[in-house]
Design a protein around this motif. Structure first.
Motif, PDB file in Angstrom:
ATOM      1  N   THR A   1       0.859  -1.336   0.060  1.00 45.38           N
ATOM      2  CA  THR A   1       0.024  -0.114   0.069  1.00 45.38           C
ATOM      3  C   THR A   1       0.632   1.245  -0.053  1.00 45.38           C
TER       4      THR A   1
ATOM      5  N   ALA B   1      -1.533   3.562  -1.620  1.00 48.92           N
ATOM      6  CA  ALA B   1      -2.791   2.960  -2.287  1.00 48.92           C
ATOM      7  C   ALA B   1      -2.486   3.109  -3.666  1.00 48.92           C
TER       8      ALA B   1
ATOM      9  N   TYR C   1      -4.118  -0.003  -5.709  1.00 45.21           N
ATOM     10  CA  TYR C   1      -5.600   0.019  -5.856  1.00 45.21           C
ATOM     11  C   TYR C   1      -6.237   1.033  -6.855  1.00 45.21           C
TER      12      TYR C   1
ATOM     13  N   MET D   1      -5.680  -0.618 -10.197  1.00 46.41           N
ATOM     14  CA  MET D   1      -6.742  -1.548 -10.361  1.00 46.41           C
ATOM     15  C   MET D   1      -7.874  -0.941 -10.711  1.00 46.41           C
ATOM     16  N   GLY D   2      -8.311   0.124 -10.117  1.00 43.60           N
ATOM     17  CA  GLY D   2      -9.557   0.601 -10.533  1.00 43.60           C
ATOM     18  C   GLY D   2      -9.562   1.444 -11.819  1.00 43.60           C
TER      19      GLY D   2
ATOM     20  N   LEU E   1      -9.872  -6.943  -6.881  1.00 44.64           N
ATOM     21  CA  LEU E   1      -9.475  -6.054  -6.032  1.00 44.64           C
ATOM     22  C   LEU E   1      -9.833  -6.042  -4.496  1.00 44.64           C
TER      23      LEU E   1
ATOM     24  N   HIS F   1      -7.749  -8.704  -2.874  1.00 44.57           N
ATOM     25  CA  HIS F   1      -6.496  -8.366  -2.923  1.00 44.57           C
ATOM     26  C   HIS F   1      -6.398  -7.465  -1.426  1.00 44.57           C
ATOM     27  N   MET F   2      -7.425  -6.728  -1.341  1.00 44.40           N
ATOM     28  CA  MET F   2      -7.610  -5.656  -0.105  1.00 44.40           C
ATOM     29  C   MET F   2      -7.974  -6.623   1.201  1.00 44.40           C
TER      30      MET F   2
ATOM     31  N   ILE G   1      -3.346  -2.398   4.871  1.00 45.62           N
ATOM     32  CA  ILE G   1      -4.390  -1.231   4.640  1.00 45.62           C
ATOM     33  C   ILE G   1      -4.549  -0.561   6.075  1.00 45.62           C
TER      34      ILE G   1
ATOM     35  N   VAL H   1     -10.149   4.219   0.530  1.00 42.83           N
ATOM     36  CA  VAL H   1      -9.788   2.796   0.036  1.00 42.83           C
ATOM     37  C   VAL H   1     -10.905   1.832   0.511  1.00 42.83           C
TER      38      VAL H   1
ATOM     39  N   PRO I   1     -14.032   2.406  -3.642  1.00 42.75           N
ATOM     40  CA  PRO I   1     -14.035   1.289  -4.647  1.00 42.75           C
ATOM     41  C   PRO I   1     -15.508   0.814  -4.431  1.00 42.75           C
TER      42      PRO I   1
END
Length: 271
Positions: free
Chosen positions: A106, A163, A166, A169-170, A219, A222-223, A230, A241, A245
């Protein structure tokens, strides 16, 4: 005896120095990248207008607002291609976010990843400004919410260095944008009953399912796996975060249902 200098190689060398010493210098990344993003939008908008006016006869018959949206979608397509390529590279091929590296995933970033985020920020600023100026012709409140969430998350990631994994990924979900824009172009060109329109609709369903549904599930997985990392983030980043999402994923599901209904309606008319 003077050695002749190849002007092409000299220009390439100067360009590399500019990128290395200025654009990718840590202290200048946020400012240079955002300006590059805004400039890219301006050039893409004008280029779309120039090419369309010369190579598409129907462009002249579009209304003023249709021309604005036509050019705006050309601009968003250019950004979508750029950010999709960069996001896929950074997430899956660069090794920047590999679990084999030390330290929380992160908190990993690089000059390239920060610069790329800045370019996207420039795009979001430009597009939000256009949406606001022509509201609601270029999109309703759902577009405003989506863009504001994306802008806020991207700005935070670029300035804090947190982050990035992430955010990228978004941003891979932008791979669906060219298909969405092509659908609008075909409709505006009076080709709604063409085979290309039907094929594009089917392709949109597949790309949306992969990029905006399945990828978001990955995603969230993964989180879940890296939740302990995180939790180490800044409080604002931690909630951002978790929340951003989730909201965007719900919007993706709602839009996906509309796309499915649209495709079913188009296929029903064909039969």
């Amino acid at each position: 005896m003077d050695v002749p200098v190849d002007p092409v190689m000299a220009y390439k060398y100067k360009a590399e120095l500019l990128v290395k010493d200025y654009l990718l210098a840590d202290s200048y990344v946020p400012y240079a990248a955002v300006l590059v993003g805004i400039l890219m939008c301006k050039l893409a908008y004008d280029f779309t207008r120039f090419i369309s006016s010369f190579h598409y006869k129907g462009y002249a018959s579009l209304t003023k607002m249709q021309k604005v949206e036509w050019n705006n979608r050309g601009m968003s397509t250019v950004h979508a291609i750029f950010i999709t390529v960069m996001s896929v590279y950074l997430v899956f091929f660069s090794g920047l976010f590999s679990d084999n590296l030390d330290g929380p995933v992160t908190s990993r970033s690089s000059s390239l990843s920060s610069f790329t985020l800045g370019v996207s920020i420039g795009y979001f600023i430009t597009d939000i400004a256009m949406i606001y100026w022509y509201y609601p012709s270029l999109g309703g409140m759902e577009y405003v919410v989506h863009h504001m969430l994306s802008l806020m998350s991207t700005v935070y990631a670029m300035l804090s260095g947190e982050a990035h994994v992430y955010i990228y990924m978004g941003l891979i979900t932008e791979t669906t944008t060219p298909g969405i824009n092509l659908r609008w172009f075909l409709d505006a060109a009076g080709m709604k009953n063409s085979k290309a329109y039907l094929v594009n609709g089917a392709a949109m369903v597949v790309t949306w399912l992969v990029a905006r549904i399945i990828l978001f599930m990955y995603l969230f997985y993964h989180m879940f796996v890296h939740y302990d990392q995180i939790k180490q983030m800044d409080t604002f980043g931690y909630f951002l975060v978790l929340i951003a999402p989730s909201i965007i994923f719900v919007m993706n599901l709602l839009w996906f249902s509309k796309i499915l209904r649209g495709l079913k309606k188009t296929m029903a008319k064909r039969h």
